[in-house]
Design a protein around this motif. Structure first.
Motif, PDB file in Angstrom:
ATOM      1  N   ALA A 132       0.855  -1.182   0.000  1.00  0.00           N
ATOM      2  CA  ALA A 132       0.000   0.000   0.000  1.00  0.00           C
ATOM      3  C   ALA A 132       0.894   1.236   0.000  1.00  0.00           C
ATOM      4  O   ALA A 132       2.113   1.148   0.215  1.00  0.00           O
ATOM      5  CB  ALA A 132      -0.888  -0.013   1.244  1.00  0.00           C
ATOM      6  N   LYS A 133       0.299   2.390  -0.197  1.00  0.00           N
ATOM      7  CA  LYS A 133       1.052   3.639  -0.228  1.00  0.00           C
ATOM      8  C   LYS A 133       1.807   3.862   1.078  1.00  0.00           C
ATOM      9  O   LYS A 133       2.957   4.269   1.088  1.00  0.00           O
ATOM     10  CB  LYS A 133       0.115   4.812  -0.516  1.00  0.00           C
ATOM     11  N   VAL A 134       1.163   3.574   2.200  1.00  0.00           N
ATOM     12  CA  VAL A 134       1.808   3.659   3.511  1.00  0.00           C
ATOM     13  C   VAL A 134       1.978   2.229   4.009  1.00  0.00           C
ATOM     14  O   VAL A 134       0.998   1.515   4.204  1.00  0.00           O
ATOM     15  CB  VAL A 134       0.963   4.480   4.506  1.00  0.00           C
ATOM     16  N   SER A 135       3.244   1.823   4.183  1.00  0.00           N
ATOM     17  CA  SER A 135       3.502   0.429   4.552  1.00  0.00           C
ATOM     18  C   SER A 135       4.830   0.306   5.291  1.00  0.00           C
ATOM     19  O   SER A 135       5.617   1.251   5.348  1.00  0.00           O
ATOM     20  CB  SER A 135       3.522  -0.446   3.299  1.00  0.00           C
ATOM     21  N   ARG A 136       5.052  -0.909   5.826  1.00  0.00           N
ATOM     22  CA  ARG A 136       6.320  -1.182   6.486  1.00  0.00           C
ATOM     23  C   ARG A 136       6.738  -2.619   6.218  1.00  0.00           C
ATOM     24  O   ARG A 136       5.905  -3.494   5.993  1.00  0.00           O
ATOM     25  CB  ARG A 136       6.234  -0.908   7.980  1.00  0.00           C
ATOM     26  N   ILE A 137       8.051  -2.830   6.248  1.00  0.00           N
ATOM     27  CA  ILE A 137       8.629  -4.153   6.103  1.00  0.00           C
ATOM     28  C   ILE A 137       9.536  -4.393   7.303  1.00  0.00           C
ATOM     29  O   ILE A 137      10.399  -3.565   7.599  1.00  0.00           O
ATOM     30  CB  ILE A 137       9.440  -4.300   4.797  1.00  0.00           C
ATOM     31  N   ARG A 138       9.322  -5.531   7.973  1.00  0.00           N
ATOM     32  CA  ARG A 138      10.146  -5.903   9.130  1.00  0.00           C
ATOM     33  C   ARG A 138      10.745  -7.274   8.846  1.00  0.00           C
ATOM     34  O   ARG A 138      10.019  -8.218   8.526  1.00  0.00           O
ATOM     35  CB  ARG A 138       9.309  -5.956  10.400  1.00  0.00           C
ATOM     36  N   VAL A 139      12.068  -7.373   8.957  1.00  0.00           N
ATOM     37  CA  VAL A 139      12.761  -8.629   8.697  1.00  0.00           C
ATOM     38  C   VAL A 139      13.624  -8.979   9.908  1.00  0.00           C
ATOM     39  O   VAL A 139      14.387  -8.154  10.391  1.00  0.00           O
ATOM     40  CB  VAL A 139      13.663  -8.532   7.445  1.00  0.00           C
ATOM     41  N   VAL A 140      13.467 -10.213  10.378  1.00  0.00           N
ATOM     42  CA  VAL A 140      14.323 -10.758  11.424  1.00  0.00           C
ATOM     43  C   VAL A 140      14.855 -12.072  10.888  1.00  0.00           C
ATOM     44  O   VAL A 140      14.099 -13.037  10.737  1.00  0.00           O
ATOM     45  CB  VAL A 140      13.549 -10.988  12.745  1.00  0.00           C
ATOM     46  N   GLY A 141      16.135 -12.104  10.538  1.00  0.00           N
ATOM     47  CA  GLY A 141      16.710 -13.314   9.962  1.00  0.00           C
ATOM     48  C   GLY A 141      17.853 -12.966   9.031  1.00  0.00           C
ATOM     49  O   GLY A 141      18.338 -11.838   9.026  1.00  0.00           O
ATOM     50  N   ALA A 142      18.254 -13.921   8.218  1.00  0.00           N
ATOM     51  CA  ALA A 142      19.410 -13.733   7.348  1.00  0.00           C
ATOM     52  C   ALA A 142      19.113 -14.163   5.920  1.00  0.00           C
ATOM     53  O   ALA A 142      18.305 -15.063   5.674  1.00  0.00           O
ATOM     54  CB  ALA A 142      20.592 -14.527   7.891  1.00  0.00           C
ATOM     55  N   SER A 143      19.785 -13.489   4.996  1.00  0.00           N
ATOM     56  CA  SER A 143      19.774 -13.850   3.570  1.00  0.00           C
ATOM     57  C   SER A 143      18.389 -13.904   2.943  1.00  0.00           C
ATOM     58  O   SER A 143      18.120 -14.723   2.064  1.00  0.00           O
ATOM     59  CB  SER A 143      20.489 -15.193   3.359  1.00  0.00           C
ATOM     60  N   ASN A 144      17.501 -13.040   3.369  1.00  0.00           N
ATOM     61  CA  ASN A 144      16.179 -12.918   2.749  1.00  0.00           C
ATOM     62  C   ASN A 144      16.253 -11.897   1.623  1.00  0.00           C
ATOM     63  O   ASN A 144      16.982 -10.915   1.720  1.00  0.00           O
ATOM     64  CB  ASN A 144      15.148 -12.469   3.782  1.00  0.00           C
ATOM     65  N   GLU A 145      15.498 -12.123   0.559  1.00  0.00           N
ATOM     66  CA  GLU A 145      15.402 -11.177  -0.557  1.00  0.00           C
ATOM     67  C   GLU A 145      13.955 -10.728  -0.663  1.00  0.00           C
ATOM     68  O   GLU A 145      13.063 -11.561  -0.833  1.00  0.00           O
ATOM     69  CB  GLU A 145      15.799 -11.833  -1.878  1.00  0.00           C
ATOM     70  N   ILE A 146      13.734  -9.415  -0.578  1.00  0.00           N
ATOM     71  CA  ILE A 146      12.382  -8.868  -0.677  1.00  0.00           C
ATOM     72  C   ILE A 146      12.363  -7.855  -1.812  1.00  0.00           C
ATOM     73  O   ILE A 146      13.167  -6.924  -1.841  1.00  0.00           O
ATOM     74  CB  ILE A 146      11.939  -8.192   0.636  1.00  0.00           C
TER      75      ILE A 146
END
Length: 115
Positions: A76-90
Motif C-alpha cells: 500500500a502507499k503507507v507500509s512497512r517491512i520488518r525482517v528478522v533473519g538472514a539472507s532474505n530477498e524482498i
C-alpha cells in the motif's frame, strides 16, 4: 424504564464492534515452499526458511522471520517491512514514489523495489 436503557447501552458497543470490518491478514509458515498469498489490504507474515512467495493485495505490512526467503510483494502507499533473519530477498512494489518503512535485523538481507 432504567432496565431497558441499561440493556440498550450494554448492546450498543457490541453492535458497533460487529459492524467494524475485519482486518485482512495473510500468514504463511513453512520451509522450502512456493506459494501465493493475498493480504487484501492488510498485513502479511512469513515464518520459515527457503520459501518463494508472491504476495498481492496492497499490503500494509510485511513481517519475515527466517532465512533464505525470496518474497515479491505489492504494498500500500503507507507500509512497512520488518525482517528478522538472514539472507532474505524482498522485492516490493508500491504506488508512485511511496516507499515502505524498514526494520531489518540480521545479515545479508536485501530489500529493493521490484523492476
Amino acid at each position: 424504564m432504567r432496565y431497558r436503557n441499561m440493556v440498550f447501552l450494554g448492546l450498543a458497543p457490541a453492535a458497533l464492534l460487529g459492524a467494524m470490518p475485519a482486518q485482512a491478514q495473510a500468514d504463511f509458515t513453512g520451509a522450502g515452499e512456493e506459494s501465493e498469498l493475498d493480504c487484501n489490504g492488510g498485513a502479511a507474515s512469513i515464518e520459515g526458511a527457503s520459501n518463494v512467495m508472491t504476495i498481492t493485495g496492497a499490503c500494509t505490512s510485511l513481517t519475515i522471520t527466517g532465512a533464505g526467503n525470496r518474497v515479491t510483494i505489492d504494498l500500500a502507499k503507507v507500509s512497512r517491512i520488518r525482517v528478522v533473519g538472514a539472507s532474505n530477498e524482498i522485492y516490493w512494489r508500491a504506488p508512485g514514489t511511496a516507499k515502505p518503512r524498514l526494520s531489518v535485523q540480521g545479515a545479508g538481507n536485501r530489500i529493493s523495489r521490484a523492476r
